[in-house]
Scaffold this motif. Structure first.
Motif, PDB file in Angstrom:
ATOM      1  N   GLU A   1       0.844  -1.181   0.000  1.00 16.30           N
ATOM      2  CA  GLU A   1       0.000   0.000   0.000  1.00 16.30           C
ATOM      3  C   GLU A   1       0.885   1.239   0.000  1.00 16.30           C
ATOM      4  N   ILE A   2       0.602   2.180  -0.877  1.00 18.39           N
ATOM      5  CA  ILE A   2       1.338   3.434  -0.888  1.00 18.39           C
ATOM      6  C   ILE A   2       0.744   4.308   0.207  1.00 18.39           C
ATOM      7  N   PRO A   3       1.569   4.749   1.153  1.00 18.16           N
ATOM      8  CA  PRO A   3       1.044   5.534   2.258  1.00 18.16           C
ATOM      9  C   PRO A   3       0.742   6.966   1.843  1.00 18.16           C
ATOM     10  N   THR A   4      -0.128   7.596   2.586  1.00 19.30           N
ATOM     11  CA  THR A   4      -0.284   9.033   2.430  1.00 19.30           C
ATOM     12  C   THR A   4       0.821   9.676   3.250  1.00 19.30           C
ATOM     13  N   ILE A   5       1.075  10.930   3.022  1.00 16.71           N
ATOM     14  CA  ILE A   5       2.120  11.608   3.775  1.00 16.71           C
ATOM     15  C   ILE A   5       1.745  11.649   5.258  1.00 16.71           C
ATOM     16  N   ASP A   6       0.460  11.710   5.590  1.00 16.56           N
ATOM     17  CA  ASP A   6       0.025  11.707   6.989  1.00 16.56           C
ATOM     18  C   ASP A   6       0.304  10.362   7.642  1.00 16.56           C
ATOM     19  N   GLU A   7       0.080   9.271   6.921  1.00 20.86           N
ATOM     20  CA  GLU A   7       0.372   7.941   7.464  1.00 20.86           C
ATOM     21  C   GLU A   7       1.855   7.761   7.712  1.00 20.86           C
ATOM     22  N   THR A   8       2.659   8.400   6.922  1.00 18.06           N
ATOM     23  CA  THR A   8       4.105   8.299   7.054  1.00 18.06           C
ATOM     24  C   THR A   8       4.565   8.865   8.400  1.00 18.06           C
ATOM     25  N   MET A   9       3.854   9.855   8.924  1.00 21.51           N
ATOM     26  CA  MET A   9       4.235  10.461  10.197  1.00 21.51           C
ATOM     27  C   MET A   9       4.136   9.449  11.330  1.00 21.51           C
ATOM     28  N   GLU A  10       3.289   8.427  11.183  1.00 20.07           N
ATOM     29  CA  GLU A  10       3.114   7.414  12.213  1.00 20.07           C
ATOM     30  C   GLU A  10       3.896   6.141  11.892  1.00 20.07           C
TER      31      GLU A  10
ATOM     32  N   ALA B   1       4.201  18.768  -4.676  1.00 19.78           N
ATOM     33  CA  ALA B   1       5.299  18.239  -3.855  1.00 19.78           C
ATOM     34  C   ALA B   1       5.804  19.290  -2.866  1.00 19.78           C
ATOM     35  N   THR B   2       5.750  20.566  -3.228  1.00 17.27           N
ATOM     36  CA  THR B   2       6.198  21.619  -2.306  1.00 17.27           C
ATOM     37  C   THR B   2       5.252  21.762  -1.119  1.00 17.27           C
ATOM     38  N   GLN B   3       4.055  21.214  -1.229  1.00 23.04           N
ATOM     39  CA  GLN B   3       3.088  21.302  -0.137  1.00 23.04           C
ATOM     40  C   GLN B   3       3.300  20.216   0.920  1.00 23.04           C
ATOM     41  N   LEU B   4       4.145  19.234   0.628  1.00 23.32           N
ATOM     42  CA  LEU B   4       4.392  18.142   1.573  1.00 23.32           C
ATOM     43  C   LEU B   4       5.303  18.596   2.707  1.00 23.32           C
ATOM     44  N   GLU B   5       5.110  18.004   3.846  1.00 22.13           N
ATOM     45  CA  GLU B   5       5.968  18.263   5.013  1.00 22.13           C
ATOM     46  C   GLU B   5       7.332  17.648   4.715  1.00 22.13           C
ATOM     47  N   ASP B   6       8.343  18.467   4.559  1.00 22.51           N
ATOM     48  CA  ASP B   6       9.663  18.001   4.123  1.00 22.51           C
ATOM     49  C   ASP B   6      10.262  16.942   5.043  1.00 22.51           C
TER      50      ASP B   6
ATOM     51  N   HIS C   1       8.993  14.462   6.338  1.00 23.08           N
ATOM     52  CA  HIS C   1       8.420  13.135   6.154  1.00 23.08           C
ATOM     53  C   HIS C   1       8.599  12.588   4.737  1.00 23.08           C
ATOM     54  N   ILE C   2       9.224  13.356   3.872  1.00 23.89           N
ATOM     55  CA  ILE C   2       9.355  12.945   2.475  1.00 23.89           C
ATOM     56  C   ILE C   2      10.171  11.664   2.336  1.00 23.89           C
ATOM     57  N   SER C   3      11.268  11.524   3.062  1.00 20.79           N
ATOM     58  CA  SER C   3      12.091  10.325   2.894  1.00 20.79           C
ATOM     59  C   SER C   3      11.325   9.070   3.305  1.00 20.79           C
ATOM     60  N   ASP C   4      10.577   9.125   4.403  1.00 21.33           N
ATOM     61  CA  ASP C   4       9.764   7.966   4.798  1.00 21.33           C
ATOM     62  C   ASP C   4       8.698   7.678   3.749  1.00 21.33           C
ATOM     63  N   TYR C   5       8.075   8.724   3.245  1.00 22.52           N
ATOM     64  CA  TYR C   5       7.043   8.568   2.220  1.00 22.52           C
ATOM     65  C   TYR C   5       7.611   7.869   0.984  1.00 22.52           C
ATOM     66  N   LEU C   6       8.752   8.332   0.522  1.00 20.96           N
ATOM     67  CA  LEU C   6       9.351   7.745  -0.675  1.00 20.96           C
ATOM     68  C   LEU C   6       9.802   6.305  -0.444  1.00 20.96           C
ATOM     69  N   VAL C   7      10.448   6.049   0.680  1.00 18.08           N
ATOM     70  CA  VAL C   7      10.956   4.704   0.949  1.00 18.08           C
ATOM     71  C   VAL C   7       9.806   3.699   1.054  1.00 18.08           C
ATOM     72  N   ARG C   8       8.673   4.124   1.538  1.00 16.26           N
ATOM     73  CA  ARG C   8       7.530   3.222   1.660  1.00 16.26           C
ATOM     74  C   ARG C   8       6.792   3.016   0.340  1.00 16.26           C
ATOM     75  N   MET C   9       7.160   3.735  -0.700  1.00 13.35           N
ATOM     76  CA  MET C   9       6.526   3.571  -2.003  1.00 13.35           C
ATOM     77  C   MET C   9       6.995   2.236  -2.590  1.00 13.35           C
ATOM     78  N   PRO C  10       6.079   1.283  -2.816  1.00  9.30           N
ATOM     79  CA  PRO C  10       6.457  -0.089  -3.181  1.00  9.30           C
ATOM     80  C   PRO C  10       7.383  -0.234  -4.382  1.00  9.30           C
ATOM     81  N   GLN C  11       7.226   0.551  -5.395  1.00 16.15           N
ATOM     82  CA  GLN C  11       8.056   0.407  -6.593  1.00 16.15           C
ATOM     83  C   GLN C  11       8.813   1.697  -6.885  1.00 16.15           C
ATOM     84  N   LEU C  12       9.369   2.285  -5.852  1.00 13.67           N
ATOM     85  CA  LEU C  12      10.034   3.575  -5.996  1.00 13.67           C
ATOM     86  C   LEU C  12      11.078   3.568  -7.103  1.00 13.67           C
ATOM     87  N   GLY C  13      11.945   2.573  -7.132  1.00 10.17           N
ATOM     88  CA  GLY C  13      12.983   2.515  -8.163  1.00 10.17           C
ATOM     89  C   GLY C  13      12.401   2.500  -9.567  1.00 10.17           C
TER      90      GLY C  13
END
Length: 132
Positions: free
Chosen positions: A32-41, A91-96, A98-110
């Motif tokens: 599941e691709i998380p939302t940026i809010d889910e990434t905070m937790e 993307a500029t609206q995202l909480e900076d 949490h961006i690394s957690d958001y990206l790393v949790r993206m299933p097919q980031l590469g």
């Protein structure tokens, strides 16, 4: 257009694919691709590759991280090439922080980053194998 070096993106692609290989072999499920809010937790897995990937992203400056997010969105089809500026704006609206957690949790980031590069007219060939 792209405000991050292609070499940096390719390094991230290589590390992301290594993380996905680890997860596919029985690690945590990131289907599941998380939302940026889910990434905070988010509580990260104990895998060193996750931490390495997160450290790589955290070393980028804020603008580079925003471009990575927009590039991933472009690669997965959330935005089209014609909507690149819209993707960057969102993307500029995202909480900076949490961006690394958001990206790393993206299933097919590469894969998404590689597709995004191709959409923008860049090639990751040669970089993935370490040939420069």
């Amino acid at each position: 257009m792209l405000q991050i070096a292609v070499e940096k993106v390719c390094d991230l692609i290589i590390n992301s694919l290594a993380l996905n290989a680890t997860l596919d072999s029985g690690g945590d499920d990131f289907s599941e691709i998380p939302t940026i809010d889910e990434t905070m937790e988010f509580s990260p897995p104990k895998d060193d590759r996750y931490l390495d990937l997160k450290r790589i992203i955290d070393k980028f400056n804020e603008e580079e991280r925003q471009h990575l997010v927009a590039l991933a969105w472009l690669g997965r089809g959330t935005f089209s090439l014609d909507e690149w500026e819209d993707a960057l704006e969102e993307a500029t609206q995202l909480e900076d922080t949490h961006i690394s957690d958001y990206l790393v949790r993206m299933p097919q980031l590469g894969d998404y980053l590689e597709e995004g590069l191709a959409e923008l007219g860049y090639s990751s060939e040669g970089f993935e194998t370490g040939i420069r």
